[in-house]
Design a protein around this motif. Structure first.
Motif, PDB file in Angstrom:
ATOM      1  N   LEU A  90      10.279   3.546   0.711  1.00  0.00           N
ATOM      2  CA  LEU A  90       9.110   4.742   0.135  1.00  0.00           C
ATOM      3  C   LEU A  90       9.683   6.002   1.147  1.00  0.00           C
ATOM      4  N   CYS A 135       0.908   7.777   2.563  1.00  0.00           N
ATOM      5  CA  CYS A 135       0.963   6.983   1.253  1.00  0.00           C
ATOM      6  C   CYS A 135       0.437   7.647   0.017  1.00  0.00           C
ATOM      7  N   GLU A 136       0.109   8.983   0.353  1.00  0.00           N
ATOM      8  CA  GLU A 136      -0.311   9.663  -1.031  1.00  0.00           C
ATOM      9  C   GLU A 136      -1.313   9.201  -1.876  1.00  0.00           C
ATOM     10  N   GLY A 137      -2.236   8.296  -1.016  1.00  0.00           N
ATOM     11  CA  GLY A 137      -3.497   8.013  -1.888  1.00  0.00           C
ATOM     12  C   GLY A 137      -3.397   6.477  -2.280  1.00  0.00           C
ATOM     13  N   ASP A 138      -2.139   5.889  -2.069  1.00  0.00           N
ATOM     14  CA  ASP A 138      -1.776   4.491  -2.698  1.00  0.00           C
ATOM     15  C   ASP A 138      -2.394   3.405  -1.644  1.00  0.00           C
ATOM     16  N   GLU A 139      -3.513   2.831  -2.306  1.00  0.00           N
ATOM     17  CA  GLU A 139      -4.258   1.914  -1.481  1.00  0.00           C
ATOM     18  C   GLU A 139      -3.347   0.603  -1.298  1.00  0.00           C
ATOM     19  N   THR A 140      -2.457   0.151  -2.043  1.00  0.00           N
ATOM     20  CA  THR A 140      -1.522  -0.799  -1.834  1.00  0.00           C
ATOM     21  C   THR A 140      -0.566  -0.859  -0.593  1.00  0.00           C
ATOM     22  N   MET A 141       0.051   0.632  -0.585  1.00  0.00           N
ATOM     23  CA  MET A 141       0.730   0.668   0.594  1.00  0.00           C
ATOM     24  C   MET A 141       0.000   0.827   1.718  1.00  0.00           C
ATOM     25  N   ARG A 185      -2.985  -1.048   2.235  1.00  0.00           N
ATOM     26  CA  ARG A 185      -2.986  -2.469   2.909  1.00  0.00           C
ATOM     27  C   ARG A 185      -1.753  -2.941   3.476  1.00  0.00           C
ATOM     28  N   LEU A 232       6.808   1.998   5.832  1.00  0.00           N
ATOM     29  CA  LEU A 232       7.027   2.549   4.679  1.00  0.00           C
ATOM     30  C   LEU A 232       8.489   2.806   4.204  1.00  0.00           C
ATOM     31  N   ARG A 277      -3.238   7.391   4.622  1.00  0.00           N
ATOM     32  CA  ARG A 277      -3.646   7.272   3.283  1.00  0.00           C
ATOM     33  C   ARG A 277      -3.275   8.777   2.678  1.00  0.00           C
TER      34      ARG A 277
END
Length: 784
Positions: free
Chosen positions: A339, A379-385, A387, A334, A375
């Protein structure tokens, strides 16, 4: 050997494993060290025994795969992949490290490749997962087996599989082509082109199109199909032979589904001999090839695939605090994508994963727990990150290596030698390679990559940013090595023993086919020059000259001419003698100029639009060649087209524009012709077509030329409502293709009634100029 075992006449232990699992691999290694067998039998093609010796080489690095292919038909091939966390690989390494005889015990590749391989039935692991309260077999196996290293799990697995086999259906003896679902299966088969993927259901069996409310399909039963029974019969025969050869402590490593069938007592051999009698065979060749983690993933279509090879590799290699080290890797990925992830994030993610594991009564956090922690925290709930983490870490990518002494075809050996000389490393990750064709090594790399593309081995693909029309000294490639390329190299070996000879033979064979016209031959010639195939140039040029001489379709010749001229230019850059091709290009241009006036009459809108694009491309190619006689010849024929009243307005407008760009017509002449085209005698559609041909895709001419803009504006303003409705689709396409800045400048000019491009100021301010000169002098360090 323990005292209890000293007087034992023989002992066999069966280790039922999943084909790729770190827990199984670690437990198996511990079990083998505890049992200390004198012979190890491993599920795998029995005719691959001579290749075992290569596993001891220091240059052998998993993931690798056994490749078996039909010697006369390399496209028929099968892979048996192994990662470092594959139990079979650990069994191989144990045997080699401890000088223990080791053999493969499954059906030989010669029989596997001859069989009609089909899959059917349910996954046995899915049954066990459902019994344990899991809806996902992968999660169940991960939680129960892969997160531990207990040698006692093997007995429990055999007991569970034996209970399942008692409920399985036995396939009738008449069906000889079905493959078991073995839970995980160890063979990845390369299908023939056009074959359905393994396990695919024919479309007609799913239900007709438009069937109302089709009934949900019944779950497939567990099946002991005939092919599975044949495989197990062969394994028992190998086990009997090992016992007959004097082995007393035999370890058998096989898929968990087969384990109960190999337990003592084996029963009489006669039944197994009957099953194995008369099986079809082919002549097969086997070798080791590099493999990748992504090809171990179930998403790749591999029958024994796992969803998380990167995670399994981590579990096997990181025995101390695997969760903390995994989430540290996640944070690194990340951060690599800019990020902000701190140490506090990692600590909180570890706590969350361990808490979730405790709430679910699991001994160790598994992939589902660390994924949820990733997640929520990282990733704070970001599904793109999420993946992104999945593709780079959970699946991951690693390319194995095999020793150079492993069996291979001469073409593969030549490819390895060239790649090593040019410092091109086979890698699983995409790598961008920028080449400067003025450097000897870079041009050699370009030649190799082009030759491989010609042979169907797309190790390198030209990047989207490659400039071919003007920047002839630069090339950009994206390199990525795929395991399937090993098969393609073997297929290509029929053309020659070296990459250059094979590429020359293949391109000449392609050019000699009856359907090859000037377009196909021009493309082949471009390839031959890019790949520097001198042995093919003479034949291709002669074939192209003959094809061009008998082709009476001007559009074919016009489409091929830019490629021929581009080939001349690339040949000059690469130092290739293209004098013979110059004669072909000149003769093609003569025939085009002679036949083009007759070919442009009576054309419809679509044909005229296609021909306009060809005129543009040909004009650019001829000007780029910078040959005065050819340029004059081309502009002369364009001038003839511009004066013809029977030519489509789209083409007349474009030829006028091309002649203006070449300084054959000045602005006044262009304005006169535009005014004539917009006169009362022509229809609105013809006028619109002329305008589209003249300014289509090139709005700057209206931005900078007030006279032309006023003519077009006056014509548009004078259209009746019916005429405007008729031409507006064409005009929208014409003006919509302009750049946004061009459209804005044209609109402002029409609105304000002034030229869009302001005239350059003629007055100067000496004081301000002096200030600028002093500043420049200070920068340059010279006295003002």
């Amino acid at each position: 050997m323990s005292p209890a075992d000293a007087g034992d006449p023989g002992q066999t232990r069966i280790y039922g494993i999943r084909h790729h699992g770190p827990g199984s691999a670690r437990s198996l290694r511990l079990a083998l060290e505890e049992f200390r067998p004198d012979t190890v039998l491993i599920e795998g093609p029995a005719d691959a025994d001579p290749l075992v010796i290569h596993t001891a080489a220091t240059s052998m690095a998993p993931p690798v795969a056994l490749l078996g292919y039909v010697s006369e038909e390399p496209a028929r091939a099968a892979f048996w992949p192994y990662a470092v966390f594959s139990p079979e690989w650990q069994a191989l390494r144990y045997a080699v490290d401890n000088d223990v005889p080791v053999r493969f015990c499954d059906l030989p590749a010669a029989q596997v490749l001859a069989a009609d391989d089909r899959s059917g039935g349910r996954d046995a692991l899915a049954e066990l997962a459902a019994a344990g309260g899991y809806d996902d077999a992968e999660r169940w196996w991960d939680a129960v087996v892969e997160s531990s290293s207990d040698t006692g799990t093997f007995e429990a697995i055999i007991e569970a599989m034996a209970a399942l086999r008692e409920t399985a259906l036995i396939e009738p003896e008449s069906d000889t082509g079905s493959e078991s679902t073995d839970g995980p299966e160890s063979v990845a088969v390369i299908a023939e082109p056009g074959d359905a993927p393994t396990g695919a259901t024919p479309a007609e069996s799913v239900g007709g199109v438009g069937d109302p409310d089709p009934a949900p399909p019944e779950p497939d039963p567990l099946v002991l199909d005939r092919h599975t029974l044949i495989r197990e019969a062969h394994m028992r025969q190998v086990l009997r032979k090992a016992r007959k050869d004097g082995a007393r402590r035999i370890a058998v490593v096989c898929g968990a589904w087969h384990a109960p069938a190999l337990q003592e007592p084996l029963g009489p051999a006669a039944a197994d001999i009957r099953l194995l009698k008369g099986l079809p065979k082919v002549k097969a060749t086997l070798t080791w090839v590099p493999w990748t983690h992504s090809r171990l993933a179930a998403a790749s279509g591999y029958g024994a695939g796992i969803t998380s090879p990167g995670w399994y590799h981590h579990l096997f290699s990181e025995t101390e605090r695997p969760i903390a080290s995994w989430l540290t890797k996640v944070a690194g990925v990340l951060r690599g994508h800019d990020l902000p992830v701190s140490s506090a994030h990692i600590i909180e993610a570890v706590r969350l994963a361990e808490t979730l594991a405790a709430l679910r009564a699991r001994p160790l956090a598994g992939l589902s727990e660390v994924t949820e922690a990733t997640r929520a925290v990282l990733c704070e709930g970001d599904e793109t990150m999420l993946r992104l983490v999945g593709s780079e870490l959970v699946v991951g990518e690693a390319l194995g290596a095999v020793p150079p002494e492993a069996p291979t075809v001469p073409l593969e050996a030549d490819l390895r030698a060239e790649a090593r000389t040019l410092r091109l490393k086979q890698e699983a990750l995409v790598r961008t390679l920028d080449l400067d064709l003025r450097k000897e090594r870079d041009i050699a790399r370009s030649r190799l990559l082009h030759r491989l593309r010609l042979l169907g081995v797309h190790w390198g693909t030209p990047a989207a940013g490659t400039v071919r029309s003007t920047g002839t000294f630069r090339e950009t490639w994206e390199l990525r090595w795929e395991p399937e390329f090993a098969v393609r190299v073997i297929e290509a070996s029929r053309w020659g023993t070296t990459v250059r000879v094979a590429a020359e033979a293949k391109i000449l064979d392609t050019a000699a086919r009856p359907g090859s016209g000037v377009t196909e031959l021009t493309e082949a010639l471009e390839f031959a020059l890019l790949a520097e195939l001198p042995g093919a140039l003479d034949g291709l040029i002669a074939r192209l000259g003959s094809a061009a001489a008998v082709d009476h379709d001007m559009t074919h010749l016009l489409a091929a001419l830019p490629g021929v001229l581009r080939t001349l230019r690339y040949g000059d850059v690469r130092g290739t003698d293209t004098s013979a091709l110059t004669h072909v290009a000149d003769s093609m241009l003569v025939r085009i100029c002679a036949g083009l006036p007759a070919a442009v009459t009576g054309l419809g809108d679509d044909t005229a639009a296609a021909l306009r694009d060809q005129l543009d491309t040909a004009t650019t190619a001829i000007h780029t060649r910078d040959h005065a006689a050819s340029t004059e010849q081309w502009l002369t024929v364009l001038a003839r087209l511009a004066d013809r009243p029977d030519v489509h307005g789209l083409l007349v407008g474009r030829t006028v524009r091309l002649l203006c760009d070449a300084d054959r017509f000045d602005t006044d002449e262009a304005a006169r012709r535009l005014a004539a085209a917009l006169s009362v005698g022509n229809t609105a559609a013809a006028k619109a077509a002329w305008v589209d041909g003249f300014v289509g895709g090139r709005g700057l001419v209206l931005v900078h030329d007030r006279a032309l803009l006023e003519l077009v504006d006056g014509w548009l303003a004078g259209l009746s409502e019916a005429q405007f409705v008729e031409v507006v689709p064409l005009l929208r396409r014409t003006f919509g293709a302009f750049e946004s800045g061009e459209r804005r400048a044209i609109g402002e000019a029409v609105r304000d009634g002034r030229p869009a491009a302001p005239a350059a100021p003629t007055d100067t301010d000496p004081e301000r100029g002096l200030l600028a000169l002093r500043t420049v002098a200070d920068i340059l360090g010279v006295p003002a």
